[in-house]
Design a protein around this motif. Structure first.
Motif, short mmCIF file in Angstrom:
data_model
loop_
_atom_site.label_atom_id
_atom_site.label_comp_id
_atom_site.label_asym_id
_atom_site.label_seq_id
_atom_site.Cartn_x
_atom_site.Cartn_y
_atom_site.Cartn_z
N SER A 11 0.59 -1.17 0.00
CA SER A 11 -0.04 0.01 0.00
C SER A 11 1.03 1.33 -0.01
N ARG A 12 0.32 2.27 -0.50
CA ARG A 12 1.25 3.83 -0.44
C ARG A 12 1.47 3.90 1.01
N LEU A 13 2.67 4.71 1.02
CA LEU A 13 2.98 5.18 2.42
C LEU A 13 1.89 6.13 3.05
N GLY A 14 1.45 6.75 2.21
CA GLY A 14 0.49 7.91 2.61
C GLY A 14 -0.72 7.27 3.44
N ALA A 15 -1.22 6.09 3.05
CA ALA A 15 -2.31 5.40 3.49
C ALA A 15 -1.96 5.04 5.08
N TRP A 16 -0.60 4.40 4.96
CA TRP A 16 -0.02 4.11 6.53
C TRP A 16 0.22 5.25 7.19
N GLN A 17 0.43 6.27 6.90
CA GLN A 17 0.63 7.51 7.45
C GLN A 17 -0.75 7.92 8.27
N GLU A 18 -1.70 7.83 7.28
CA GLU A 18 -3.13 8.31 7.92
C GLU A 18 -3.26 7.33 8.91
N ARG A 19 -3.09 5.99 8.96
CA ARG A 19 -3.52 5.06 10.17
C ARG A 19 -2.57 5.59 11.50
#
Length: 314
Positions: A11-19
């Motif tokens: 998954s994109r790093l941005g998706a993990w950052q949001e979590r």
């Protein structure tokens, strides 16, 4: 806890950052290769506290000075590291934690947190407004940041670990009282650490302990040195030497001393008589037999051969 909300490694790093932001607020997550570290974030409610379990891989979490806070205003972060290592930099101070350590810091200021994975951590965020007794006692002084598993920190870590197993299983009234207990223990811990010099001394003592353990685990590596020790603990060599100023040795001397002690132990073992002195020295990181012999004599007052002949007696 409810089913994990997972973010796959592709998954994109941005998706993990949001979590991660659902736990730590407005932070930025970066990795060495720019890819998502992947992992899981599981959050459950315990009274007025959110309890999150984070499992992931190596990454750096940074918070800017002007970043907005999550609901409830500035908070205090409690992070119980159950696996892996983490290094926190805030206000010019360095904290290093390993499995079993509880890290506490104020999210009001900027910070950088380097998590070395794979790691797992339990994260609680306590709004500063919940710490009224502490604020009254210290007149709103800046919160100390520290990492420890001793004393009250160890007690709080045990409580957090126990409650985080199934926080949603408690009845609402019980969960509220348990959350109050966590906040009360945190207040006690902060009061203890607010005494002048205690926070810095505690952080340095924890780092010295961790460095000593790291050295013992890597004695057989001939590349082990103050530089590699500092690198593996995400601190500068200069800061490492400064931390050891209060010890009775330097990092370099400690490495040599522990290597000689291990070599001396093996040289005294009858069942290892068939191994040459050079082979034992090499096993414990001494590539140069001559250097080993001189260092051994300075430490024990005799050569390795004499030590072996006497059965480990001077």
């Amino acid at each position: 806890m409810p089913a994990a909300d997972a973010v796959r490694g592709d998954s994109r790093l941005g998706a993990w950052q949001e979590r991660v932001r659902t736990v730590l607020g407005a932070v930025r997550v970066t990795t060495a290769d720019g890819a998502s570290p992947g992992g899981t974030v599981v959050t459950a409610r315990l009274g007025h506290l959110d309890v999150s379990r984070v499992a992931s891989d190596t990454q750096r979490v940074t918070r800017a000075a002007a970043a907005p806070h999550v609901d409830g205003g500035p908070g205090v972060l409690l992070v119980l590291l159950t696996r892996g290592t983490a290094a926190l930099v805030q206000g010019g101070r360095h904290l290093v934690a390993g499995g079993g350590d509880l890290m506490v810091w104020d999210e009001a200021g900027p910070y950088s947190l380097h998590c070395e994975g794979p790691f797992t951590a339990l994260v609680l965020r306590v709004p500063r407004s919940r710490l009224a007794p502490y604020d009254r006692a210290t007149r709103g002084a800046a919160l100390p940041a520290f990492a420890s598993s001793a004393g009250t920190a160890g007690l709080l870590g045990t409580v957090v670990s126990t409650l985080a197993t199934s926080p949603a299983s408690y009845a609402p009234a019980v969960a509220g009282r348990l959350a109050d207990t966590v906040v009360e223990l945190l207040s006690v811990l902060l009061l203890e650490r607010s005494r002048p010099g205690d926070a810095e001394a505690g952080a340095r003592a924890a780092l010295v302990r961790r460095v000593r353990e790291h050295i013992d685990r890597h004695l057989e590596d001939p590349a082990l040195s103050p530089r590699t020790v500092a690198r593996d603990h995400h601190i500068s060599v200069r800061y490492l030497h400064r931390v050891f100023q209060s010890e009775d040795t330097t990092v370099g001397r400690l490495i040599q001393q522990r290597r000689i002690e291990q070599s001396a132990r093996e040289l005294a073992r009858p069942e290892l008589r068939t191994l040459s002195v050079a082979a034992i020295a090499l096993r414990w990181g001494f590539a140069d037999p001559g250097h080993f012999s001189r260092a051994f004599r300075r430490y024990h007052g005799c050569t390795p051969v004499e030590w072996r002949r006497r059965g480990g007696r001077v």
